[in-house]
Design a protein around this motif. Structure first.
Motif, short mmCIF file in Angstrom:
data_model
loop_
_atom_site.label_atom_id
_atom_site.label_comp_id
_atom_site.label_asym_id
_atom_site.label_seq_id
_atom_site.Cartn_x
_atom_site.Cartn_y
_atom_site.Cartn_z
N ARG A 88 0.96 -1.40 -0.13
CA ARG A 88 -0.13 0.19 0.03
C ARG A 88 0.86 1.31 -0.03
NH1 ARG A 88 -2.68 -3.42 3.93
NH2 ARG A 88 -4.59 -4.22 2.57
N SER A 126 -6.79 -4.26 -4.83
CA SER A 126 -8.32 -4.18 -4.90
C SER A 126 -8.69 -5.56 -4.94
CB SER A 126 -8.76 -3.46 -6.19
OG SER A 126 -8.37 -2.14 -6.22
N THR A 129 -8.26 -7.08 -1.32
CA THR A 129 -9.34 -6.41 -0.45
C THR A 129 -10.62 -6.99 -0.54
OG1 THR A 129 -7.80 -4.65 -0.40
CG2 THR A 129 -10.08 -4.28 0.50
N ILE A 145 -15.00 -0.10 3.63
CA ILE A 145 -14.43 0.36 2.54
C ILE A 145 -14.28 2.11 2.69
CG2 ILE A 145 -15.14 1.15 0.28
CD1 ILE A 145 -15.94 -1.65 -0.28
N TYR A 148 -12.12 2.72 6.21
CA TYR A 148 -10.54 2.09 5.87
C TYR A 148 -9.69 2.32 4.64
CZ TYR A 148 -11.36 0.07 10.70
OH TYR A 148 -11.64 0.09 11.76
N MET A 149 -10.63 2.21 3.40
CA MET A 149 -9.92 2.35 2.25
C MET A 149 -10.15 3.83 1.90
SD MET A 149 -11.25 -1.17 0.40
CE MET A 149 -10.17 -0.81 -1.17
N GLU A 150 -11.23 4.40 1.77
CA GLU A 150 -11.54 5.84 1.40
C GLU A 150 -11.23 6.86 2.48
OE1 GLU A 150 -15.60 5.91 0.33
OE2 GLU A 150 -15.41 4.47 -1.64
N GLU A 151 -10.69 6.24 3.93
CA GLU A 151 -10.27 7.11 5.00
C GLU A 151 -11.17 8.16 5.23
OE1 GLU A 151 -6.15 8.13 4.31
OE2 GLU A 151 -5.64 6.10 4.06
#
Length: 191
Positions: A88, A126, A129, A145, A148-151
């Motif tokens: 990452r 991706s 995940t 999502i 944690y991914m889009e924060e």
């Protein structure tokens, strides 16, 4: 004191550097194999990642539970997580470099050549995940999502979903437990 398989974890917790050396000597091959498998073609980050693994062991050896699984399984899990973190970080670095190159290319009126490595890396991350999150209910998957991914922060997720922060934390906590159980089942550790 002689460092052995029976006492090295206790000695690491107590800050004995010889115990960490023992761990590196006896589990270094396993760590390297796991890191190499998950880093793929990013081998130039392999040494840094392996160092991160052993630093995590040094800092968090007290979280290892021998009644839950073997040390080899535990350190393999730590290695996998550190390798994914490294991937990452590398993807973010590529994005920054790509953006800088795009700005320079636009200023020089050249076309952006793109980076095929970045596309492959993003797709792998991706895919991994999505596979990990498949065990969650769709609503919980969406929370993971967004958080944690889009924060996104919990406050904005709470406003847009109408869920209270406590409910969101509850869903995330249950989701983490479910992901942990799935990981343990996939690695053959059980609970």
């Amino acid at each position: 004191m002689k460092i052995t398989e029976q006492n090295f974890i206790k000695q690491i917790i107590q800050g004995n550097e010889k115990a960490l050396e023992y761990c590196m000597l006896h589990y270094g091959g396993l760590v390297k194999t796991v890191v190499r498998r998950h880093l793929g073609d990013l081998s130039r980050f392999e040494d840094e990642c392996i160092n991160d693994v052993f630093f995590a062991v040094w800092q968090h050896a007290d979280s290892y539970r021998s009644d839950k699984n073997s040390f080899a399984n535990w350190i393999a899990g730590v290695s996998r997580l550190k390798a994914l973190d490294c991937r990452r970080r590398y993807a973010r670095h590529l994005l920054e470099v790509s953006f800088d190159d795009t700005v320079k290319d636009t200023a020089n009126e050249r076309e952006d050549p793109g980076t095929p490595e970045l596309a492959v890396l993003e797709e792998e991350i991706s895919r991994e995940t999505r596979e990990m999150l498949d065990c969650l209910r769709p609503a919980d998957r969406e929370l993971f999502i967004r958080l944690y991914m889009e924060e996104e922060d919990v406050e904005s997720v709470s406003r847009s979903t109408g869920m209270s922060k406590a409910v969101i934390y509850n869903h995330v906590s249950r989701g983490k437990k479910k992901l942990r159980r799935q990981f343990l089942a996939q690695t053959g550790k059980g609970e």
